[in-house]
Design a protein around this motif. Structure first.
Motif, mmCIF file in Angstrom:
data_model
loop_
_atom_site.group_PDB
_atom_site.id
_atom_site.type_symbol
_atom_site.label_atom_id
_atom_site.label_comp_id
_atom_site.label_asym_id
_atom_site.label_seq_id
_atom_site.Cartn_x
_atom_site.Cartn_y
_atom_site.Cartn_z
ATOM 1 N N TYR A 24 35.409 39.223 34.531
ATOM 2 C CA TYR A 24 34.884 40.124 35.553
ATOM 3 C C TYR A 24 34.062 41.231 34.925
ATOM 4 C CZ TYR A 24 38.314 37.944 38.644
ATOM 5 O OH TYR A 24 39.051 37.047 39.371
ATOM 6 N N ASP A 25 32.929 41.533 35.540
ATOM 7 C CA ASP A 25 32.139 42.686 35.152
ATOM 8 C C ASP A 25 32.823 43.914 35.747
ATOM 9 O OD1 ASP A 25 30.082 44.833 35.886
ATOM 10 O OD2 ASP A 25 28.960 43.581 34.487
ATOM 11 N N PRO A 26 33.206 44.902 34.934
ATOM 12 C CA PRO A 26 33.960 46.040 35.469
ATOM 13 C C PRO A 26 33.136 46.969 36.360
ATOM 14 C CG PRO A 26 33.443 46.421 33.174
ATOM 15 C CD PRO A 26 32.995 45.011 33.495
ATOM 16 N N ASN A 27 31.836 46.957 36.217
ATOM 17 C CA ASN A 27 30.989 47.856 37.007
ATOM 18 C C ASN A 27 30.702 47.293 38.397
ATOM 19 O OD1 ASN A 27 30.688 49.821 34.885
ATOM 20 N ND2 ASN A 27 29.398 48.315 33.878
ATOM 21 N N SER A 28 30.360 46.016 38.472
ATOM 22 C CA SER A 28 30.034 45.412 39.769
ATOM 23 C C SER A 28 31.260 44.815 40.442
ATOM 24 C CB SER A 28 28.972 44.325 39.589
ATOM 25 O OG SER A 28 29.507 43.222 38.864
ATOM 26 N N GLY A 29 32.293 44.501 39.664
ATOM 27 C CA GLY A 29 33.479 43.857 40.215
ATOM 28 C C GLY A 29 33.300 42.361 40.426
ATOM 29 N N VAL A 30 32.185 41.812 39.993
ATOM 30 C CA VAL A 30 31.866 40.405 40.213
ATOM 31 C C VAL A 30 32.435 39.544 39.093
ATOM 32 C CG1 VAL A 30 29.932 38.763 40.338
ATOM 33 C CG2 VAL A 30 29.775 40.977 41.482
ATOM 34 N N GLN A 31 32.966 38.380 39.481
ATOM 35 C CA GLN A 31 33.378 37.406 38.471
ATOM 36 C C GLN A 31 32.110 36.776 37.910
ATOM 37 O OE1 GLN A 31 36.383 34.379 39.413
ATOM 38 N NE2 GLN A 31 35.146 32.938 38.242
ATOM 39 N N VAL A 32 31.944 36.823 36.584
ATOM 40 C CA VAL A 32 30.728 36.320 35.951
ATOM 41 C C VAL A 32 30.937 35.021 35.184
ATOM 42 C CG1 VAL A 32 29.624 38.589 35.829
ATOM 43 C CG2 VAL A 32 31.101 37.822 33.952
ATOM 44 N N GLN A 33 32.178 34.629 34.973
ATOM 45 C CA GLN A 33 32.454 33.402 34.211
ATOM 46 C C GLN A 33 33.878 32.956 34.480
ATOM 47 O OE1 GLN A 33 30.167 31.846 31.880
ATOM 48 N NE2 GLN A 33 31.659 30.257 32.272
ATOM 49 N N SER A 34 34.120 31.668 34.331
ATOM 50 C CA SER A 34 35.494 31.151 34.351
ATOM 51 C C SER A 34 35.606 30.033 33.332
ATOM 52 C CB SER A 34 35.887 30.662 35.743
ATOM 53 O OG SER A 34 35.132 29.529 36.101
ATOM 54 N N TYR A 35 36.821 29.845 32.842
ATOM 55 C CA TYR A 35 37.113 28.817 31.853
ATOM 56 C C TYR A 35 38.342 28.063 32.331
ATOM 57 C CZ TYR A 35 34.336 31.918 28.825
ATOM 58 O OH TYR A 35 33.360 32.721 28.296
ATOM 59 N N THR A 36 38.272 26.739 32.328
ATOM 60 C CA THR A 36 39.413 25.917 32.728
ATOM 61 C C THR A 36 39.738 24.928 31.624
ATOM 62 O OG1 THR A 36 37.973 24.327 33.843
ATOM 63 C CG2 THR A 36 38.888 26.113 35.191
ATOM 64 N N GLY A 37 40.971 24.497 31.606
ATOM 65 C CA GLY A 37 41.401 23.527 30.602
ATOM 66 C C GLY A 37 42.898 23.525 30.373
ATOM 67 N N HIS A 38 43.550 24.647 30.619
ATOM 68 C CA HIS A 38 45.004 24.681 30.481
ATOM 69 C C HIS A 38 45.652 23.962 31.663
ATOM 70 C CE1 HIS A 38 45.506 27.140 26.931
ATOM 71 N NE2 HIS A 38 44.666 28.047 27.400
ATOM 72 N N GLN A 39 46.826 23.420 31.439
ATOM 73 C CA GLN A 39 47.555 22.694 32.476
ATOM 74 C C GLN A 39 48.698 23.499 33.076
ATOM 75 O OE1 GLN A 39 46.275 19.665 33.395
ATOM 76 N NE2 GLN A 39 44.717 20.321 31.931
ATOM 77 N N ASP A 40 48.916 24.711 32.568
ATOM 78 C CA ASP A 40 49.987 25.565 33.070
ATOM 79 C C ASP A 40 49.568 27.029 32.912
ATOM 80 O OD1 ASP A 40 52.445 26.453 34.063
ATOM 81 O OD2 ASP A 40 53.642 25.188 32.725
ATOM 82 N N THR A 41 50.430 27.936 33.255
ATOM 83 C CA THR A 41 50.149 29.372 33.271
ATOM 84 C C THR A 41 49.715 29.890 31.902
ATOM 85 O OG1 THR A 41 51.792 29.632 35.009
ATOM 86 C CG2 THR A 41 51.153 31.625 33.822
#
Length: 171
Positions: A108-125
């Protein structure tokens, strides 16, 4: 729990959704309560000091991420994740907030509050995150028994960075 070395303050959270900012008292072992931050509607499970923004950042089980003024005076930004926050860290280069949100890393960009990227690959928390600036990577560990390395987010990069590698954790 988080610590701000520059101000010799630390913060800790409670199951009631509160965050408490304290100072060390150099003259005795007693803690000095400076501020109590309230506003989360669920248990605060992650707390970090944001050195580039001079703010406390807290994340809760309800998916809320809040940025608080250094003195604890007020919440200056309220971000929302689609699920509960499991851990937080700060990108030391670009100042983004990195959040473990169940099995996904969200940036997340702290100034705009917008999510700018995500990463997936884990199978649990995801239970832990760190940023390694000199390697330009994030490292995450999960309850699925793996640790993964990810290319760090760079502003202006339209490519979706992926996993650099992962490995199983062994006891």
């Amino acid at each position: 729990m988080a610590y701000c070395q520059q101000r010799r303050k630390f913060a800790f959270s409670s199951s009631t959704g509160g965050v408490f900012i304290c100072a060390f008292n150099p003259h005795c072992a007693d803690l000095v309560l400076l501020a109590e931050l309230s506003g989360h509607q669920a248990t605060v499970v992650a707390l970090v000091w944001h050195p580039l923004e001079d703010m406390w950042v807290s994340g809760a089980e309800d998916g809320s991420i809040r940025l608080w003024r250094e003195d604890g005076g007020c919440c200056v930004q309220d971000l929302r994740a689609p699920r509960g926050i499991t851990c937080l860290c700060i990108d030391q280069v670009n100042g983004c907030i990195i959040a473990g949100v169940h099995d996904t890393i969200r940036v997340y960009d702290p100034n705009s509050g917008v999510q700018v990227q995500s990463y997936t690959g884990h199978q649990d928390t995801i239970r832990g995150l760190i940023h390694i600036p000199e390697m330009e990577q994030y490292v995450s560990v999960s309850l699925d028994g793996t640790a993964c390395m990810w290319k760090a987010y760079h502003r202006g990069n339209s490519l979706r960075p992926g996993s650099v590698g992962d490995f199983a954790l062994t006891p």
